[in-house]
Design a protein around this motif. Structure first.
Motif, PDB file in Angstrom:
ATOM      1  N   ASN A  62     -45.365 -45.146  68.768  1.00  0.00           N
ATOM      2  CA  ASN A  62     -44.903 -45.791  67.268  1.00  0.00           C
ATOM      3  C   ASN A  62     -46.294 -46.014  66.469  1.00  0.00           C
ATOM      4  O   ASN A  62     -46.079 -46.353  65.321  1.00  0.00           O
ATOM      5  CB  ASN A  62     -44.116 -47.011  67.515  1.00  0.00           C
ATOM      6  N   VAL A  63     -47.178 -45.964  67.110  1.00  0.00           N
ATOM      7  CA  VAL A  63     -48.612 -46.279  66.430  1.00  0.00           C
ATOM      8  C   VAL A  63     -48.801 -45.118  65.479  1.00  0.00           C
ATOM      9  O   VAL A  63     -49.480 -45.463  64.273  1.00  0.00           O
ATOM     10  CB  VAL A  63     -49.757 -46.518  67.375  1.00  0.00           C
ATOM     11  N   VAL A  64     -48.286 -44.070  65.753  1.00  0.00           N
ATOM     12  CA  VAL A  64     -48.670 -43.106  64.859  1.00  0.00           C
ATOM     13  C   VAL A  64     -47.871 -43.220  63.451  1.00  0.00           C
ATOM     14  O   VAL A  64     -48.502 -43.036  62.301  1.00  0.00           O
ATOM     15  CB  VAL A  64     -48.237 -41.415  65.335  1.00  0.00           C
ATOM     16  N   LEU A  65     -46.646 -43.791  63.503  1.00  0.00           N
ATOM     17  CA  LEU A  65     -45.969 -44.272  62.306  1.00  0.00           C
ATOM     18  C   LEU A  65     -46.729 -45.438  61.519  1.00  0.00           C
ATOM     19  O   LEU A  65     -46.840 -45.148  60.328  1.00  0.00           O
ATOM     20  CB  LEU A  65     -44.431 -44.444  62.497  1.00  0.00           C
ATOM     21  N   GLN A  66     -47.245 -46.128  62.259  1.00  0.00           N
ATOM     22  CA  GLN A  66     -47.808 -47.538  61.676  1.00  0.00           C
ATOM     23  C   GLN A  66     -49.286 -46.675  61.045  1.00  0.00           C
ATOM     24  O   GLN A  66     -49.499 -47.233  59.821  1.00  0.00           O
ATOM     25  CB  GLN A  66     -48.317 -48.639  62.742  1.00  0.00           C
ATOM     26  N   LEU A  67     -49.788 -46.014  61.676  1.00  0.00           N
ATOM     27  CA  LEU A  67     -51.347 -45.418  61.020  1.00  0.00           C
ATOM     28  C   LEU A  67     -50.950 -44.529  59.702  1.00  0.00           C
ATOM     29  O   LEU A  67     -51.793 -44.699  58.708  1.00  0.00           O
ATOM     30  CB  LEU A  67     -51.968 -44.545  62.168  1.00  0.00           C
ATOM     31  N   THR A  68     -49.694 -43.803  59.881  1.00  0.00           N
ATOM     32  CA  THR A  68     -49.353 -43.295  58.361  1.00  0.00           C
ATOM     33  C   THR A  68     -48.985 -44.395  57.530  1.00  0.00           C
ATOM     34  O   THR A  68     -49.381 -43.910  56.569  1.00  0.00           O
ATOM     35  CB  THR A  68     -48.034 -42.427  58.864  1.00  0.00           C
ATOM     36  N   LEU A  69     -48.353 -45.286  57.751  1.00  0.00           N
ATOM     37  CA  LEU A  69     -48.052 -46.314  56.814  1.00  0.00           C
ATOM     38  C   LEU A  69     -49.494 -47.262  56.207  1.00  0.00           C
ATOM     39  O   LEU A  69     -49.199 -47.385  55.038  1.00  0.00           O
ATOM     40  CB  LEU A  69     -46.973 -47.475  57.273  1.00  0.00           C
ATOM     41  N   ILE A  70     -50.330 -47.275  57.144  1.00  0.00           N
ATOM     42  CA  ILE A  70     -51.417 -47.757  56.799  1.00  0.00           C
ATOM     43  C   ILE A  70     -52.280 -46.886  55.863  1.00  0.00           C
ATOM     44  O   ILE A  70     -52.600 -47.265  54.913  1.00  0.00           O
ATOM     45  CB  ILE A  70     -52.387 -47.979  58.132  1.00  0.00           C
ATOM     46  N   ASN A  71     -52.436 -45.741  56.093  1.00  0.00           N
ATOM     47  CA  ASN A  71     -52.768 -44.666  55.274  1.00  0.00           C
ATOM     48  C   ASN A  71     -52.169 -44.849  53.901  1.00  0.00           C
ATOM     49  O   ASN A  71     -53.118 -44.627  52.917  1.00  0.00           O
ATOM     50  CB  ASN A  71     -53.049 -43.202  55.996  1.00  0.00           C
ATOM     51  N   MET A  72     -51.092 -44.662  53.758  1.00  0.00           N
ATOM     52  CA  MET A  72     -50.131 -44.592  52.524  1.00  0.00           C
ATOM     53  C   MET A  72     -50.574 -45.918  51.648  1.00  0.00           C
ATOM     54  O   MET A  72     -50.740 -45.838  50.480  1.00  0.00           O
ATOM     55  CB  MET A  72     -48.909 -44.539  52.901  1.00  0.00           C
ATOM     56  N   GLY A  73     -50.416 -47.128  52.382  1.00  0.00           N
ATOM     57  CA  GLY A  73     -50.724 -48.407  51.703  1.00  0.00           C
ATOM     58  C   GLY A  73     -52.133 -48.372  51.282  1.00  0.00           C
ATOM     59  O   GLY A  73     -52.530 -48.873  49.999  1.00  0.00           O
ATOM     60  N   LYS A  74     -53.272 -47.821  52.083  1.00  0.00           N
ATOM     61  CA  LYS A  74     -54.597 -47.732  51.486  1.00  0.00           C
ATOM     62  C   LYS A  74     -54.757 -46.851  50.444  1.00  0.00           C
ATOM     63  O   LYS A  74     -55.631 -47.198  49.275  1.00  0.00           O
ATOM     64  CB  LYS A  74     -55.427 -47.277  52.649  1.00  0.00           C
ATOM     65  N   THR A  75     -53.937 -45.724  50.254  1.00  0.00           N
ATOM     66  CA  THR A  75     -54.092 -44.624  49.159  1.00  0.00           C
ATOM     67  C   THR A  75     -53.438 -45.082  47.790  1.00  0.00           C
ATOM     68  O   THR A  75     -53.688 -45.186  46.851  1.00  0.00           O
ATOM     69  CB  THR A  75     -53.288 -43.441  49.717  1.00  0.00           C
ATOM     70  N   ALA A  76     -52.387 -46.144  48.322  1.00  0.00           N
ATOM     71  CA  ALA A  76     -51.706 -46.787  47.025  1.00  0.00           C
ATOM     72  C   ALA A  76     -52.722 -47.814  46.407  1.00  0.00           C
ATOM     73  O   ALA A  76     -52.321 -48.587  45.320  1.00  0.00           O
ATOM     74  CB  ALA A  76     -50.335 -47.403  47.600  1.00  0.00           C
ATOM     75  N   GLY A  77     -53.738 -48.374  47.195  1.00  0.00           N
ATOM     76  CA  GLY A  77     -54.643 -49.262  46.760  1.00  0.00           C
ATOM     77  C   GLY A  77     -54.135 -50.732  47.312  1.00  0.00           C
ATOM     78  O   GLY A  77     -54.897 -51.819  46.854  1.00  0.00           O
ATOM     79  N   PHE A  78     -53.541 -50.803  48.379  1.00  0.00           N
ATOM     80  CA  PHE A  78     -53.275 -52.059  49.316  1.00  0.00           C
ATOM     81  C   PHE A  78     -54.502 -52.408  50.137  1.00  0.00           C
ATOM     82  O   PHE A  78     -54.965 -51.619  50.501  1.00  0.00           O
ATOM     83  CB  PHE A  78     -52.067 -52.157  49.838  1.00  0.00           C
ATOM     84  N   SER A  79     -54.983 -53.681  50.019  1.00  0.00           N
ATOM     85  CA  SER A  79     -55.977 -54.134  51.159  1.00  0.00           C
ATOM     86  C   SER A  79     -55.287 -54.092  52.577  1.00  0.00           C
ATOM     87  O   SER A  79     -54.147 -54.162  52.619  1.00  0.00           O
ATOM     88  CB  SER A  79     -56.451 -55.489  50.622  1.00  0.00           C
ATOM     89  N   LEU A  80     -56.193 -54.166  53.367  1.00  0.00           N
ATOM     90  CA  LEU A  80     -55.723 -54.255  54.615  1.00  0.00           C
ATOM     91  C   LEU A  80     -55.123 -55.358  55.298  1.00  0.00           C
ATOM     92  O   LEU A  80     -54.049 -55.377  55.933  1.00  0.00           O
ATOM     93  CB  LEU A  80     -56.915 -53.766  55.826  1.00  0.00           C
ATOM     94  N   SER A  81     -55.232 -56.269  54.532  1.00  0.00           N
ATOM     95  CA  SER A  81     -54.600 -57.850  54.781  1.00  0.00           C
ATOM     96  C   SER A  81     -53.268 -57.655  54.134  1.00  0.00           C
ATOM     97  O   SER A  81     -52.666 -58.142  54.797  1.00  0.00           O
ATOM     98  CB  SER A  81     -55.694 -59.024  54.200  1.00  0.00           C
ATOM     99  N   GLN A  82     -53.040 -57.114  53.066  1.00  0.00           N
ATOM    100  CA  GLN A  82     -51.884 -56.805  52.627  1.00  0.00           C
ATOM    101  C   GLN A  82     -50.991 -55.961  53.306  1.00  0.00           C
ATOM    102  O   GLN A  82     -49.974 -56.121  53.689  1.00  0.00           O
ATOM    103  CB  GLN A  82     -52.048 -56.314  50.991  1.00  0.00           C
ATOM    104  N   ILE A  83     -51.521 -54.979  53.671  1.00  0.00           N
ATOM    105  CA  ILE A  83     -51.026 -53.812  54.498  1.00  0.00           C
ATOM    106  C   ILE A  83     -50.591 -54.610  56.089  1.00  0.00           C
ATOM    107  O   ILE A  83     -49.170 -54.350  56.462  1.00  0.00           O
ATOM    108  CB  ILE A  83     -51.835 -52.710  55.083  1.00  0.00           C
ATOM    109  N   LYS A  84     -51.359 -55.519  56.704  1.00  0.00           N
ATOM    110  CA  LYS A  84     -51.263 -55.960  57.878  1.00  0.00           C
ATOM    111  C   LYS A  84     -49.874 -56.839  57.883  1.00  0.00           C
ATOM    112  O   LYS A  84     -49.101 -57.109  58.664  1.00  0.00           O
ATOM    113  CB  LYS A  84     -52.354 -56.964  58.025  1.00  0.00           C
ATOM    114  N   LYS A  85     -49.616 -57.551  56.539  1.00  0.00           N
ATOM    115  CA  LYS A  85     -48.482 -58.472  56.459  1.00  0.00           C
ATOM    116  C   LYS A  85     -47.258 -57.644  56.255  1.00  0.00           C
ATOM    117  O   LYS A  85     -46.054 -57.991  56.343  1.00  0.00           O
ATOM    118  CB  LYS A  85     -48.433 -59.389  54.986  1.00  0.00           C
TER     119      LYS A  85
END
Length: 129
Positions: free
Chosen positions: A33-56
């Motif tokens: 399931n970490v692959v899905l998380q990594l995909t979502l993290i990448n999407m969030g970063k691309t959209a301009g979210f910070s890692l702390s926002q993504i973590k939430k």
């Protein structure tokens, strides 16, 4: 498997964005399931979210728990950025193709500079507040 550098995976693990389930030698092991998380993290970063926002955006089990209001706010921000970038693209295109002997003689260019200046002053005054 994901194309993400091991150092990035270690960083995400250390920051609590993903969780390793063990080690095999020096390599950290992750559940599928970490692959899905990594995909979502990448999407969030691309959209301009910070890692702390993504973590939430993940609950303690690592499953997505995304605040829709935060997403809608980002959609609005992206819309503004797209509008600004489109105007910038069109301005640059005009500058590149302007038939005037000098850009300072071009009325369209002069208007663009005035608008850009007003936006810059407005942005600076908002940042000071």
């Amino acid at each position: 498997m994901t194309g993400i550098a091991p150092s990035t995976l270690r960083y995400y693990d250390d920051e609590g964005l993903i969780e390793s389930v063990g080690r095999h030698g020096l390599r950290r092991q992750f559940e599928a399931n970490v692959v899905l998380q990594l995909t979502l993290i990448n999407m969030g970063k691309t959209a301009g979210f910070s890692l702390s926002q993504i973590k939430k955006m993940f609950n303690v089990d690592g499953k997505p728990e995304i605040d829709r209001e935060e997403i809608l706010a980002k959609v609005e921000d992206l819309g503004k950025q797209i509008k600004q970038l489109t105007a910038l693209r069109d301005s640059l295109k005009h500058v590149a193709n302007c038939p005037a002997p000098s850009h300072l003689e071009c009325e369209s260019f002069q208007r663009m500079v005035k608008v850009a200046h007003k936006q810059m002053v407005s942005r600076q005054s908002r940042q000071k507040q």
